[in-house]
Design a protein around this motif. Structure first.
Motif, PDB file in Angstrom:
ATOM      1  N   ILE A   1       6.912  -4.661  -6.129  1.00  0.00           N
ATOM      2  CA  ILE A   1       8.148  -4.219  -5.472  1.00  0.00           C
ATOM      3  C   ILE A   1       7.874  -3.482  -4.158  1.00  0.00           C
ATOM      4  CG2 ILE A   1       8.285  -2.166  -6.994  1.00  0.00           C
ATOM      5  CD1 ILE A   1      11.216  -4.038  -5.268  1.00  0.00           C
ATOM      6  N   ARG A   2       6.763  -2.753  -4.100  1.00  0.00           N
ATOM      7  CA  ARG A   2       6.486  -2.001  -2.862  1.00  0.00           C
ATOM      8  C   ARG A   2       6.160  -2.951  -1.705  1.00  0.00           C
ATOM      9  NH1 ARG A   2       3.379  -0.092  -6.807  1.00  0.00           N
ATOM     10  NH2 ARG A   2       1.498  -0.833  -5.775  1.00  0.00           N
ATOM     11  N   VAL A   3       5.418  -3.993  -2.027  1.00  0.00           N
ATOM     12  CA  VAL A   3       5.093  -4.991  -1.006  1.00  0.00           C
ATOM     13  C   VAL A   3       6.370  -5.748  -0.607  1.00  0.00           C
ATOM     14  CG1 VAL A   3       3.847  -7.160  -0.590  1.00  0.00           C
ATOM     15  CG2 VAL A   3       2.673  -5.226  -1.669  1.00  0.00           C
TER      16      VAL A   3
ATOM     17  N   LYS B   1      -0.503  10.171  -4.626  1.00  0.00           N
ATOM     18  CA  LYS B   1      -1.968  10.249  -4.637  1.00  0.00           C
ATOM     19  C   LYS B   1      -2.601   9.072  -3.903  1.00  0.00           C
ATOM     20  CE  LYS B   1      -2.079  13.444  -8.030  1.00  0.00           C
ATOM     21  NZ  LYS B   1      -0.643  13.780  -7.949  1.00  0.00           N
ATOM     22  N   PRO B   2      -3.706   9.317  -3.188  1.00  0.00           N
ATOM     23  CA  PRO B   2      -4.490   8.176  -2.713  1.00  0.00           C
ATOM     24  C   PRO B   2      -5.330   7.644  -3.868  1.00  0.00           C
ATOM     25  CG  PRO B   2      -5.468  10.243  -1.953  1.00  0.00           C
ATOM     26  CD  PRO B   2      -4.279  10.610  -2.796  1.00  0.00           C
ATOM     27  N   SER B   3      -5.290   6.344  -4.076  1.00  0.00           N
ATOM     28  CA  SER B   3      -6.151   5.788  -5.123  1.00  0.00           C
ATOM     29  C   SER B   3      -6.748   4.478  -4.644  1.00  0.00           C
ATOM     30  CB  SER B   3      -5.361   5.627  -6.422  1.00  0.00           C
ATOM     31  OG  SER B   3      -6.199   5.155  -7.441  1.00  0.00           O
ATOM     32  N   CYS B   4      -6.051   3.350  -4.848  1.00  0.00           N
ATOM     33  CA  CYS B   4      -6.624   2.077  -4.389  1.00  0.00           C
ATOM     34  C   CYS B   4      -6.585   1.965  -2.865  1.00  0.00           C
ATOM     35  CB  CYS B   4      -5.874   0.897  -5.004  1.00  0.00           C
ATOM     36  SG  CYS B   4      -4.204   0.658  -4.347  1.00  0.00           S
ATOM     37  N   GLU B   5      -5.543   2.548  -2.273  1.00  0.00           N
ATOM     38  CA  GLU B   5      -5.275   2.453  -0.830  1.00  0.00           C
ATOM     39  C   GLU B   5      -5.106   1.011  -0.359  1.00  0.00           C
ATOM     40  OE1 GLU B   5      -7.313   5.327   1.680  1.00  0.00           O
ATOM     41  OE2 GLU B   5      -8.171   6.204  -0.136  1.00  0.00           O
ATOM     42  N   MET B   6      -4.735   0.139  -1.290  1.00  0.00           N
ATOM     43  CA  MET B   6      -4.557  -1.278  -0.953  1.00  0.00           C
ATOM     44  C   MET B   6      -3.256  -1.852  -1.501  1.00  0.00           C
ATOM     45  SD  MET B   6      -8.289  -2.916  -1.449  1.00  0.00           S
ATOM     46  CE  MET B   6      -7.627  -4.503  -0.982  1.00  0.00           C
TER      47      MET B   6
ATOM     48  N   GLY C   1       0.047   1.793  -7.005  1.00  0.00           N
ATOM     49  CA  GLY C   1       1.297   2.541  -7.127  1.00  0.00           C
ATOM     50  C   GLY C   1       1.157   4.050  -7.171  1.00  0.00           C
ATOM     51  N   ALA C   2      -0.062   4.587  -7.147  1.00  0.00           N
ATOM     52  CA  ALA C   2      -0.236   6.044  -7.261  1.00  0.00           C
ATOM     53  C   ALA C   2       0.357   6.792  -6.067  1.00  0.00           C
ATOM     54  CB  ALA C   2      -1.719   6.383  -7.400  1.00  0.00           C
ATOM     55  N   CYS C   3       0.508   6.097  -4.942  1.00  0.00           N
ATOM     56  CA  CYS C   3       0.971   6.746  -3.708  1.00  0.00           C
ATOM     57  C   CYS C   3       2.459   6.493  -3.451  1.00  0.00           C
ATOM     58  CB  CYS C   3       0.185   6.176  -2.528  1.00  0.00           C
ATOM     59  SG  CYS C   3       0.571   4.429  -2.291  1.00  0.00           S
TER      60      CYS C   3
ATOM     61  N   ALA D   1       2.813   4.534   0.190  1.00  0.00           N
ATOM     62  CA  ALA D   1       2.610   5.423   1.338  1.00  0.00           C
ATOM     63  C   ALA D   1       1.218   5.258   1.926  1.00  0.00           C
ATOM     64  CB  ALA D   1       2.850   6.873   0.928  1.00  0.00           C
ATOM     65  N   CYS D   2       0.291   4.678   1.135  1.00  0.00           N
ATOM     66  CA  CYS D   2      -1.079   4.457   1.620  1.00  0.00           C
ATOM     67  C   CYS D   2      -1.136   3.361   2.664  1.00  0.00           C
ATOM     68  CB  CYS D   2      -2.006   4.083   0.457  1.00  0.00           C
ATOM     69  SG  CYS D   2      -1.693   2.427  -0.226  1.00  0.00           S
ATOM     70  N   THR D   3      -0.123   2.503   2.704  1.00  0.00           N
ATOM     71  CA  THR D   3      -0.155   1.358   3.604  1.00  0.00           C
ATOM     72  C   THR D   3       1.165   1.284   4.380  1.00  0.00           C
ATOM     73  OG1 THR D   3      -1.564   0.300   1.952  1.00  0.00           O
ATOM     74  CG2 THR D   3      -0.830  -1.099   3.733  1.00  0.00           C
TER      75      THR D   3
HETATM   76  S1  FES Z   1      -3.026   4.182  -3.337  1.00  0.00           S
HETATM   77 FE1  FES Z   1      -2.753   2.442  -4.633  1.00  0.00          FE
HETATM   78  S2  FES Z   1      -0.911   1.606  -3.865  1.00  0.00           S
HETATM   79 FE2  FES Z   1      -1.330   3.200  -2.467  1.00  0.00          FE
END
Ligand code: FES
Ligand code: FES
Lengths: 288, 161
Positions: A105-107, B41-46, B50-52, B63-65
């Motif tokens: 959903i975010r993408v 939270k920053p986690s996968c950053e990809m 969903g943590a961010c 929010a990471c991207t």
């Molecule tokens: S840190 Fe995983 S989606 Fe942003």
């Protein structure tokens, strides 16, 4: 944290201004819309640009409209907008359903249809379906507007026919005539499809009036059309005809080993998903 | 034409309009965390975990991207805003009732994602919840309690209307 290097951010308020920037900046400027692909590539350092041209503020590039016998989708329309568009659900339900299952959903909330095509990441859902639907990409540049079939626009992995001074302005999808249906089936391990197969065809009962359009996406660098003539005038329950097309799909693809699987596995899956898509278009209740 | 690498933006962060001079290269997650909003939270950053997750104009985004400059003229909501009036949001209450968190790392993202769903669709099916939460990863709970909590919160919120 992954850090981006500095860039200038241009936010033109009209298509005309965006095109001026494109002409001026050429390959030093990247077109930026949802950023779902571009920002990842910038973060990983595989791409670097001095300028980003944010096209989301150009009203000409947003929205879904019915124009004559087509649906015209502005390039900066998000997947979420498409997933929830009543017009799309009515006129192109298979595309709306595909959009509902793009990534997460975010993408979908950020990513756009034009960006998806222009980035030309092979592991994407829309290109195969748009190819099967005979959709065209509308491009604007200093010399005016031109249209290309989606399958001529996507040239390879991350490679398109888009000029450095051009913008994708819209995707134009012909509304299939009554009796013609479409479907898209995929198998995805992570968020991107390993194999996706789109089918469009005229179906009466369980029989294809003519050979359906069958397009395999995500396996090769660009969507591939499968020769489905064995199914022209045949029932989907005609095992010989069905398996001939499944076999043609398996033979056509040229998979490589990567994170979504070995080449053999992907070739096998191409057959499985092709069979499911052909069965699904005739019997929407069939297992996916 | 822009000839600097910063942009002046005015957007609402947790209901409060703010004007900020943003580095174009700054990601929304960094700017929020620098403002002390550390729930995301920053986690996968990809974009895959969903943590961010925060809400941008009501929809969940990674929010990471997301460029921080994207808040211009828009509304950002983070987990910190949910109990700003001293009471937990019904989704948070339901997460507690159902023990839908263990380590809690994924929880701000899960809650913001679930809240966005219930704002779009007050009466989702279990399948709708599962579909909406795809791409929100939890390493602890096994998801069943999270899904139960979201459905329960939906019911509580419908009754309250
Ligand atoms: S840190 Fe995983 S989606 Fe942003
Ligand atoms: S509660 Fe630990 S990751 Fe979800």
């Amino acid at each position: 944290m992954l850090i981006l290097s500095d860039f200038r951010l241009h936010r033109p308020a009209s298509l005309a201004d965006a095109l001026l920037l494109r002409a001026e900046l050429g390959d030093e400027g990247a077109v930026y819309a949802g950023g779902t692909e571009l920002l990842l590539a910038l973060k990983m350092g595989v791409l670097e640009y001095e300028h980003l041209i944010d096209i989301k503020r150009c009203p000409e590039l947003r929205g879904v409209q019915q124009v004559d016998g087509t649906v015209r989708i502005g390039a900066a329309t998000t997947h979420r907008d498409l997933e929830t568009s009543p017009l799309l659900a009515r006129l192109l339900p298979a595309l709306a359903e595909l959009e509902r299952h793009v990534a997460n959903i975010r993408v979908r909330a950020a990513g756009t249809i034009g960006g998806n095509l222009a980035f030309a990441e092979p592991h994407a859902d829309p290109p195969a379906m748009l190819t099967a639907l005979d959709a065209r990409v509308e491009l604007a540049g200093p010399a005016g507007v031109r249209e290309l079939p989606v399958e001529d626009f996507v040239l390879g992995a991350y490679e398109t026919a888009l000029g450095d001074d051009e913008l994708v302005t819209a995707v134009v999808v012909p509304v299939p005539p009554a009796g013609v249906r479409a479907t898209y089936r995929k198998l995805a391990t992570l968020e991107r499809p390993t194999v996706g197969v789109a089918v469009m065809g005229e179906v009466a009962g369980d029989t294809f009036a003519t050979a359906p359009a069958v397009v395999v996406g995500a396996v090769d660098e660009r969507p591939l059309r499968v020769d489905a003539t064995p199914l022209a005038g045949a029932s989907v329950r005609d095992r010989d005809a069905l398996e001939a097309v499944v076999e043609a799909a398996r033979d056509l693809v040229d998979p490589v080993d990567d994170l979504s699987g070995s080449a053999d596995y992907k070739r096998h899956l191409t057959g499985v998903v092709t069979r499911r898509a052909l069965e699904h278009i005739v019997d929407p209740g069939s297992p996916s | 034409m822009s000839d600097t690498t910063t942009t002046a933006v005015t957007g609402r962060i947790n209901g409060r309009e703010q004007t900020l001079q943003i580095d174009n290269a700054d990601l929304l997650l960094d700017v929020l965390r620098d403002l002390g909003l550390r729930g995301a939270k920053p986690s996968c950053e990809m974009e895959v975990c969903g943590a961010c997750t925060v809400q941008l104009d009501g929809l969940p985004v990674s929010a990471c991207t997301t460029l921080a400059a994207e808040i211009d003229g828009r509304d950002v909501e983070t987990i910190e805003h949910l109990d700003a009036d001293g009471t937990l949001h019904p989704v948070q209450e339901a997460f507690l009732r159902h023990s839908a968190l263990q380590c809690g790392f994924c929880t701000p993202g899960m809650v913001m994602t679930a809240k966005a769903l219930l704002e779009q669709d007050p009466d989702p099916s279990r399948e709708d919840v599962v579909h909406w939460l795809e791409g929100s990863i939890c390493r602890c709970t096994g998801y069943a309690t999270i899904i139960d909590a979201v459905l329960d919160a939906a019911e509580v919120m419908r009754r309250a209307r």
